[in-house]
Design a protein around this motif. Sequence first.
Motif, short mmCIF file in Angstrom:
data_model
loop_
_atom_site.label_atom_id
_atom_site.label_comp_id
_atom_site.label_asym_id
_atom_site.label_seq_id
_atom_site.Cartn_x
_atom_site.Cartn_y
_atom_site.Cartn_z
N UNK A 131 -46.23 -56.43 24.25
CA UNK A 131 -47.15 -56.36 23.68
C UNK A 131 -47.39 -56.20 21.13
N UNK A 132 -46.26 -56.59 21.57
CA UNK A 132 -45.94 -56.77 19.62
C UNK A 132 -46.20 -55.49 19.06
N UNK A 133 -44.85 -54.61 19.62
CA UNK A 133 -44.90 -53.27 18.97
C UNK A 133 -43.72 -52.97 18.41
N UNK A 134 -43.27 -53.17 17.44
CA UNK A 134 -41.85 -53.11 16.82
C UNK A 134 -41.95 -51.48 16.30
N UNK A 135 -40.43 -51.29 16.02
CA UNK A 135 -39.90 -49.21 15.03
C UNK A 135 -39.63 -48.94 16.09
N UNK A 136 -40.17 -48.83 17.09
CA UNK A 136 -39.87 -48.06 17.90
C UNK A 136 -38.42 -47.29 18.27
N UNK A 137 -37.49 -46.20 18.48
CA UNK A 137 -36.56 -45.97 18.23
C UNK A 137 -36.52 -45.63 19.92
N UNK A 189 -58.96 -47.63 21.85
CA UNK A 189 -57.49 -47.86 22.24
C UNK A 189 -57.95 -48.57 24.07
N UNK A 190 -57.69 -49.53 24.61
CA UNK A 190 -57.95 -49.92 25.63
C UNK A 190 -56.31 -50.84 26.25
N UNK A 249 -61.59 -53.59 21.66
CA UNK A 249 -62.97 -53.16 20.60
C UNK A 249 -62.42 -53.26 18.94
N UNK A 250 -63.50 -53.35 18.05
CA UNK A 250 -63.45 -53.72 16.91
C UNK A 250 -62.33 -52.78 16.41
N UNK A 251 -61.87 -52.51 15.42
CA UNK A 251 -60.87 -51.70 15.16
C UNK A 251 -60.08 -50.84 15.23
N UNK A 252 -59.40 -51.21 17.03
CA UNK A 252 -59.09 -50.53 17.82
C UNK A 252 -57.41 -51.61 18.62
N UNK A 253 -56.59 -51.18 19.61
CA UNK A 253 -55.73 -51.54 19.74
C UNK A 253 -55.84 -51.99 21.46
N UNK A 254 -55.58 -53.03 22.34
CA UNK A 254 -55.22 -53.25 23.50
C UNK A 254 -53.84 -54.05 23.85
N UNK A 255 -53.86 -52.75 24.69
CA UNK A 255 -52.35 -52.74 25.02
C UNK A 255 -51.67 -53.29 26.87
N UNK A 256 -51.42 -54.57 27.37
CA UNK A 256 -51.07 -54.73 28.56
C UNK A 256 -49.58 -53.97 29.15
N UNK A 291 -59.69 -52.19 33.48
CA UNK A 291 -58.67 -51.71 32.41
C UNK A 291 -59.72 -49.94 32.10
N UNK A 292 -59.28 -49.40 31.08
CA UNK A 292 -59.08 -47.61 30.20
C UNK A 292 -59.42 -48.08 29.44
N UNK A 293 -60.09 -47.40 28.85
CA UNK A 293 -60.61 -47.50 27.62
C UNK A 293 -60.63 -46.10 27.01
N UNK A 294 -59.98 -45.39 26.48
CA UNK A 294 -60.19 -44.15 25.47
C UNK A 294 -60.08 -44.50 23.90
N UNK A 295 -61.62 -44.03 23.56
CA UNK A 295 -61.39 -44.61 21.88
C UNK A 295 -61.17 -45.86 21.18
#
Length: 263
Positions: free
Chosen positions: A147-153, A52-53, A64-71, A46-50
């Motif tokens: 990743x349950x990401x929506x609303x990207x054209x 984001x994971x 992380x708390x308040x963050x977002x993980x992406x598979x 896994x990569x951690x940047x701020x």
Amino acid sequence: MSRIAPPPRCWPRWPRWCRAPPASRRSSPPLGAEDWVAMSQAGLEPIREGRFVVHTSAHPTAAPEGGRAFLIDAGQAFGTGHHATTAGCLAMLEGLAARDVANAIDLGTGTGLLAFAARHLWPAARVTATDIDPAAITVTRENMATNDVADIALIVADGALSPEISAGAPYDLVIANILAGPLISMAPEVAAIAAPRAAIVLAGLLETQREQVVAAFAGCGCTLDGVDRRGDWTILRLTAAAERYVPVAPIDPRGRDGWALDL
């Protein structure tokens, strides 16, 4: 092209170590039926940047708390977060989190990761992801569902000249993690879709190519505001001019050089 001459007839007198082994000893055992994709995933930690994971299926990781993980699994498109340019872009976006962004675009989105990060940081913004490769857009769409990401054209486009991209301009955040050659060639069209004082994040260039890329965008009124060097790679943050850039001549995509070159 000249052909290699056959060995002389006296080859039996060559040293034993340079003679080919008998055919019965030259065969290799067949490769096993391995899952090579799964094996490659296993090596990607896994990569951690701020906040984001980024992880693969082989290494599920909680956000992380308040963050977002992406598979993001390795596949046909670039951008699992493990390359220095992708990770550096995530850090650059993290640094822009306090900025107001209403309209963002990721040119050359690959797996969609940077567009996903923009969607997370600015949930009310309009986000567009483009790529020259239709397969990358397919991968991005699949990763959105995963990743349950929506609303990207999503747009298949060569550069920033697509009518759909122009219709959505101006953008107050432009991300382009491509290569130095394309970035230099695309500078006028990228600057043309950027809103006044827009943030422009550029990556995919080596440190040795930085001056060329910065000079190309400076010619379009952009100024350099930040540099993140990671090994041989460099990530740039620029600010567009105070007035929206208008190219001095029509941009002819056939005249762009360096689309597939690493200058």
